[in-house]
Motif scaffolding. Structure first.
Motif, PDB file in Angstrom:
ATOM      1  N   LEU A  27      36.120  24.747  43.031  1.00  0.00           N
ATOM      2  CA  LEU A  27      36.342  25.056  41.703  1.00  0.00           C
ATOM      3  C   LEU A  27      35.223  25.377  40.739  1.00  0.00           C
ATOM      4  O   LEU A  27      34.950  26.522  40.324  1.00  0.00           O
ATOM      5  CB  LEU A  27      37.472  24.289  41.075  1.00  0.00           C
ATOM      6  N   GLY A 201      48.286  34.020  36.099  1.00  0.00           N
ATOM      7  CA  GLY A 201      47.002  33.922  37.094  1.00  0.00           C
ATOM      8  C   GLY A 201      46.953  35.005  37.869  1.00  0.00           C
ATOM      9  O   GLY A 201      46.088  35.801  37.765  1.00  0.00           O
ATOM     10  N   ARG A 202      48.081  35.388  38.563  1.00  0.00           N
ATOM     11  CA  ARG A 202      48.004  36.305  39.634  1.00  0.00           C
ATOM     12  C   ARG A 202      48.110  37.786  38.979  1.00  0.00           C
ATOM     13  O   ARG A 202      47.478  38.818  39.290  1.00  0.00           O
ATOM     14  CB  ARG A 202      49.051  36.310  40.527  1.00  0.00           C
ATOM     15  N   GLU A 205      44.381  38.405  37.708  1.00  0.00           N
ATOM     16  CA  GLU A 205      43.548  38.749  38.583  1.00  0.00           C
ATOM     17  C   GLU A 205      43.572  39.962  39.516  1.00  0.00           C
ATOM     18  O   GLU A 205      42.885  40.256  40.129  1.00  0.00           O
ATOM     19  CB  GLU A 205      43.256  37.225  39.616  1.00  0.00           C
ATOM     20  N   ILE A 259      41.956  33.200  30.876  1.00  0.00           N
ATOM     21  CA  ILE A 259      42.718  32.438  31.511  1.00  0.00           C
ATOM     22  C   ILE A 259      42.762  31.195  31.041  1.00  0.00           C
ATOM     23  O   ILE A 259      44.019  30.491  30.794  1.00  0.00           O
ATOM     24  CB  ILE A 259      42.366  32.678  32.997  1.00  0.00           C
TER      25      ILE A 259
ATOM     26  N   LEU C 106      41.881  28.677  39.137  1.00  0.00           N
ATOM     27  CA  LEU C 106      41.298  29.263  40.462  1.00  0.00           C
ATOM     28  C   LEU C 106      42.360  30.378  40.532  1.00  0.00           C
ATOM     29  O   LEU C 106      41.801  31.289  41.379  1.00  0.00           O
ATOM     30  CB  LEU C 106      41.242  28.274  41.560  1.00  0.00           C
ATOM     31  N   ALA C 107      43.643  29.964  40.500  1.00  0.00           N
ATOM     32  CA  ALA C 107      44.580  31.157  40.631  1.00  0.00           C
ATOM     33  C   ALA C 107      44.497  32.537  39.667  1.00  0.00           C
ATOM     34  O   ALA C 107      44.751  33.673  40.175  1.00  0.00           O
ATOM     35  CB  ALA C 107      45.928  30.776  40.272  1.00  0.00           C
ATOM     36  N   GLY C 108      43.670  32.412  38.754  1.00  0.00           N
ATOM     37  CA  GLY C 108      43.431  33.449  37.734  1.00  0.00           C
ATOM     38  C   GLY C 108      41.957  34.406  37.971  1.00  0.00           C
ATOM     39  O   GLY C 108      41.755  35.378  37.534  1.00  0.00           O
ATOM     40  N   ILE C 109      41.287  33.871  38.994  1.00  0.00           N
ATOM     41  CA  ILE C 109      39.927  34.390  39.300  1.00  0.00           C
ATOM     42  C   ILE C 109      40.167  35.593  40.372  1.00  0.00           C
ATOM     43  O   ILE C 109      40.852  35.424  41.173  1.00  0.00           O
ATOM     44  CB  ILE C 109      38.990  33.380  39.795  1.00  0.00           C
ATOM     45  N   PRO C 110      39.698  36.672  39.975  1.00  0.00           N
ATOM     46  CA  PRO C 110      39.863  37.997  40.704  1.00  0.00           C
ATOM     47  C   PRO C 110      39.582  37.709  42.367  1.00  0.00           C
ATOM     48  O   PRO C 110      38.427  37.284  42.297  1.00  0.00           O
ATOM     49  CB  PRO C 110      39.053  38.859  39.887  1.00  0.00           C
ATOM     50  N   SER C 111      40.393  38.174  43.131  1.00  0.00           N
ATOM     51  CA  SER C 111      40.168  37.997  44.536  1.00  0.00           C
ATOM     52  C   SER C 111      38.760  38.816  44.531  1.00  0.00           C
ATOM     53  O   SER C 111      38.012  38.352  45.835  1.00  0.00           O
ATOM     54  CB  SER C 111      41.334  38.680  45.439  1.00  0.00           C
TER      55      SER C 111
END
Lengths: 280, 272, 278
Positions: A27, A201-202, A205, A259, C106-111
């Motif tokens: 992280l 989050g999804r 992103e 976020i 971490l879930a919101g960081i773009p892939s």
């Protein structure tokens, strides 16, 4: 020879700590990398100006608005729908063929790749329903994508509420709906929120779905029928076409801060809500 | 608590209502004064730049530039979700037969290696042998003893097809090749591997990678223009049926000298 | 009244199954014809993918998807569950309150960001230390494992925290150590919730495209080791969809059809594994 329970515990704790440290390390590395590369290019004008010169000049204001709108629409659809589904699965029915089928469908939906949601949304919402590339098309497609996460987490949260809570309310003559809304839901909120936050989050992103359904117009969207570019898409376009690495990472840095703000707000609201309940 | 649920229910109902009414009014909105372009991700930034300049003099219209890839460009132009499709294919596919193509620019393709690689040029035969996998070690080209890592564009892309036709001919790309699907990621992949070789748009070569000569000619837009450097692909704007005045005006604007100079400055080769 | 509510909720619950069915229908319609034409056997077991020459073998991609998904789970599940156990049971609540949201970040960081990080840092590291092209199964598995962490960790923490306190107190009162309590009592009690997290995480690993495209190298050859480059089924669709027309496009949808069965089989396997007595 048997290993003493104390020794096992020490070893186990050591291993667990290592795992936690690795996860947190990852992280810190990812977030640190983005912030280090991007934060110094972020300025007030970067946040408030339109996207100019392919994204090399100006700011990312339209993308910030686009991101927020898109999250609002997708979570606005997926959260109520998902929580309702979870309530049905956890509270309103017995475990049986139907629930197993539904749950299997949800699990499978969770594995459907984003590109498929994108193509599906492109054909259905953009072309057949004639919504065009718009926040609405994008939000609907994203909602379909995050639905499984919301449902499964909410369902587990509801199930973890002790049966006695329901029994007490039911014995007082409450209808099932009253039992659910008054005694079960309030205690399941933290778990439900986990799912909603993962969903937010999804949505934030995601790139593939957004490019195909909401498009990537550089103008600021003024309604849900306008095409919009999210920050993730902006980052993607800048980085993949090799236009401007500075502005790409600056965008990612703003994205992470967004976020952070959303998540913190959600948790603060939840804690306040829970405290309010406990006091009452 | 109940209020929260009630709010949620209201919100969801509201959104649903918009969704239903939207399916009707969505079309109405984009009609009159919006030009939508969609397709090629490689040309998208350039189209955005031109649109930005177009809007300086045409304040009454809205120009929407969408990506999705050249295939989306063809589909969107056919379906009418975009008035102008953008495609950077070497030859247009069957289904695009009914569309009117306009070549607005060309894009040169450069062979690139890691900056530390001493290699300066490849002959046409050498290039073919490298990319078919016949030559698979840099020592055969006078370099260090290391395997050659080919990084190619994906099958179907305009860049890949031009490369196939112009460099490989009938031979097949090495089965061990790695793939990336954009200029930026090819550049990144080559820049992070000293043994790599790849190809990308001339305009995007920077100091992170080294461009090498092909068949004795330096990869540059001048050399594409004067016909000595063969690796380039056309960029099409596709329209369906009769062009509306608004669309024609925009395409004329793109073809005008001033816009073509902008494209040239950004690393493309003008159509004229 | 209650009946109506029940009906409405059932409707909501069916919506995701309906979406799945709709998506399936739409992919099958586009993809099945070409599978019928080139033969299911040739499609599934063919080793040669050159769509412009009419060769549509996707065996390497099936193997690729399998390797990368399993690799990501092998790294991500132990790491994620262990992290959740530590945070939920062995650390102070204050740390949980800080670290859980942090990991969810971490879930919101773009892939795509993960993809670029992988290409710039992880791939060179693997190439120099372990050999091969760097862009490989190992690299993709590591990146995906990190991407599944937020899902697995935060859902597992919830599941562990939801176990009634009395279980823990009872076990400790009987003289069990904290670890024995966690391993023998809390863990089994929270299994359903943890499993939900793992399945969602697995879905994330199978479905991820953008990052995988960048980091797996997308070679069309069958891999021989974890250091070889592979292409996954999802990557195959995403990487070529931008330019695909005609039969090529249909073949990509056919890849989607196979992916569908792949997801169903993996989910079935996960459920079976979960029902096993430990």
């Amino acid at each position: 020879m048997r290993i003493a329970p104390r020794t096992t515990q020490a070893i186990a704790k050591g291993l667990l700590l290592t795992a936690t440290a690795s996860a947190v390390g990852a992280l810190v590395f990812v977030v640190g990398f983005v912030l280090a590369g991007g934060l110094r290019h972020v300025s007030w004008s970067f946040l408030t100006e339109p996207i100019l010169d392919m994204g090399r000049a100006g700011g990312i204001f339209p993308a910030i608005v686009g991101t927020l709108l898109m999250v609002l629409v997708s979570v606005g659809i997926a959260a109520p729908l998902g929580i309702a589904s979870a309530i049905y699965l956890a509270e309103y029915t017995r475990e049986g063929r139907l629930t197993q089928t539904i749950r299997f469908g949800i699990n499978c939906l969770a594995g459907v790749p984003s590109i498929i949601f994108g193509l599906f949304g492109f054909i259905l919402f953009v072309n057949i329903l004639g919504l065009g590339w718009s926040v609405l098309s994008g939000g609907l497609s994203l909602a379909a994508m995050i639905l499984p996460t919301v449902i499964r987490t909410a369902e587990e949260a509801l199930r973890s509420v002790p049966t006695s809570y329901r029994d007490v309310a039911a014995s007082l003559g409450a209808t099932r709906w009253q039992v659910v809304t008054k005694s079960v839901l309030p205690y399941a909120i933290p778990g439900i929120l986990t799912g909603v936050i993962l969903g937010i989050g999804r949505s934030i992103e995601e790139t593939a779905v957004v490019i195909f359904t909401a498009g990537s117009a550089v103008q600021t969207p003024t309604s849900v029928f306008d095409s919009a570019r999210t920050m993730a898409v902006h980052f993607y376009i800048l980085a993949r076409e090799g236009i401007s690495n500075e502005n790409a990472y600056a965008t990612a840095a703003v994205l992470i801060c967004t976020i952070l703000i959303i998540n913190t707000t959600a948790y603060t609201l939840m804690h306040r809500l829970m405290r309010g309940r406990r006091a009452a | 608590m109940t209020t929260m649920i009630r709010t949620k229910a209201t919100v969801s109902f509201f959104v649903l209502a918009i969704a239903i009414s939207g399916s009707g009014s969505g079309c109405a909105r984009k009609s009159e004064n919006t030009i939508t372009l969609a397709g090629s991700t490689a040309f998208q930034p350039f189209a955005e730049k031109l649109a930005e300049q177009y809007l300086e003099t045409h304040t009454d219209v809205r120009v929407n530039v969408q990506g999705g890839g050249s295939a989306v460009g063809v589909q969107a132009a056919l379906a009418g979700s975009a008035q102008i499709g953008m495609a950077d294919l070497l030859t247009l596919p069957e289904e695009a037969k009914t569309l009117t193509p306009t070549v607005v620019a060309r894009d040169g393709i450069a062979l690139v290696v890691h900056p530390k690689n001493a290699l300066a040029e490849l002959s046409a035969t050498q290039a073919r042998s490298v990319f078919t996998g016949e030559i698979n070690n840099w020592k055969d080209l006078g370099g260090a003893d290391a395997p050659i890592r080919i990084i190619s564009r994906e099958e179907g892309s305009g860049t890949r097809r031009s490369f196939q036709e112009l460099v490989l001919g009938d031979s097949k790309l090495s089965p061990n090749a790695l793939f990336q699907n954009s200029n930026g990621t090819i550049r990144e992949a080559v820049a992070s591997n000293p043994d790599a070789i790849g190809y990308l748009s001339i305009g995007l070569v920077n100091d992170r990678v080294k461009s090498i000569s092909y068949a004795g000619v330096v990869a540059s837009n001048e050399n594409v223009k004067n016909g000595t450097y063969p690796l380039a692909r056309p960029i099409f704007l596709l329209t369906k049926g009769e062009q509306s005045p608004m669309v024609r005006e925009f395409i004329d604007f793109v073809m005008a000298d001033a816009s073509q100079r902008v494209l040239e400055k950004e690393g493309l080769i003008p159509a004229k | 009244m209650d009946k109506l509510v029940s009906r409405l909720l059932l409707l909501a619950a069916c919506s995701s199954a309906a979406i799945l069915a709709l998506i399936a229908l739409f992919i099958f319609k586009e993809g099945v014809p070409i599978m019928a034409r080139s033969g299911l056997g040739a499609f599934l077991l063919g080793r040669d993918w050159s769509p412009l020459q009419g060769q549509f073998g996707i065996l390497p991609f099936i193997i690729g998807s399998l390797c990368i998904t399993l690799g990501a789970l092998l790294i991500g599940v132990p790491l994620g569950v262990a992290c959740a156990v530590y945070l939920a049971e062995f650390s102070s609540p204050r740390w949980v309150n800080i670290l859980k949201p942090a990991i969810e970040l971490l879930a919101g960081i773009p892939s795509v960001v993960y993809g670029f990080l992988g290409v710039m840092w992880l791939a060179p590291l693997i190439r120099i230390r372990l050999g091969g092209p760097g862009l490989s199964i190992l690299a993709a598995s590591c990146v995906l494992a990190i991407m599944t962490l937020p899902t697995i960790v935060s859902i597992s923490i919830d599941a562990l925290q939801a176990v009634p306190k009395s279980y823990k107190q009872g076990s400790l009162a009987l003289g069990a150590t904290e670890w024995q309590t966690v391993w023998r009592v809390l863990f089994p009690a929270a299994r359903a919730g943890i499993l939900a997290g793992v399945i969602l995480g697995m879905g994330r690993a199978i479905g991820e495209t953008m990052a995988v495209i960048m980091i797996s190298g997308n070679s069309t050859a069958i891999p021989h080791s974890a250091l070889d480059s592979v292409r996954t089924l999802t990557a195959n669709i995403a990487i070529e969809m931008g330019y695909a027309t005609g039969e090529h496009r249909q073949a990509l949808f056919a890849t989607g059809v196979i992916l569908f069965f792949f997801i169903m089989i993996l989910n079935g396997a996960a459920l079976r594994f979960a029902r096993r007595k430990f």
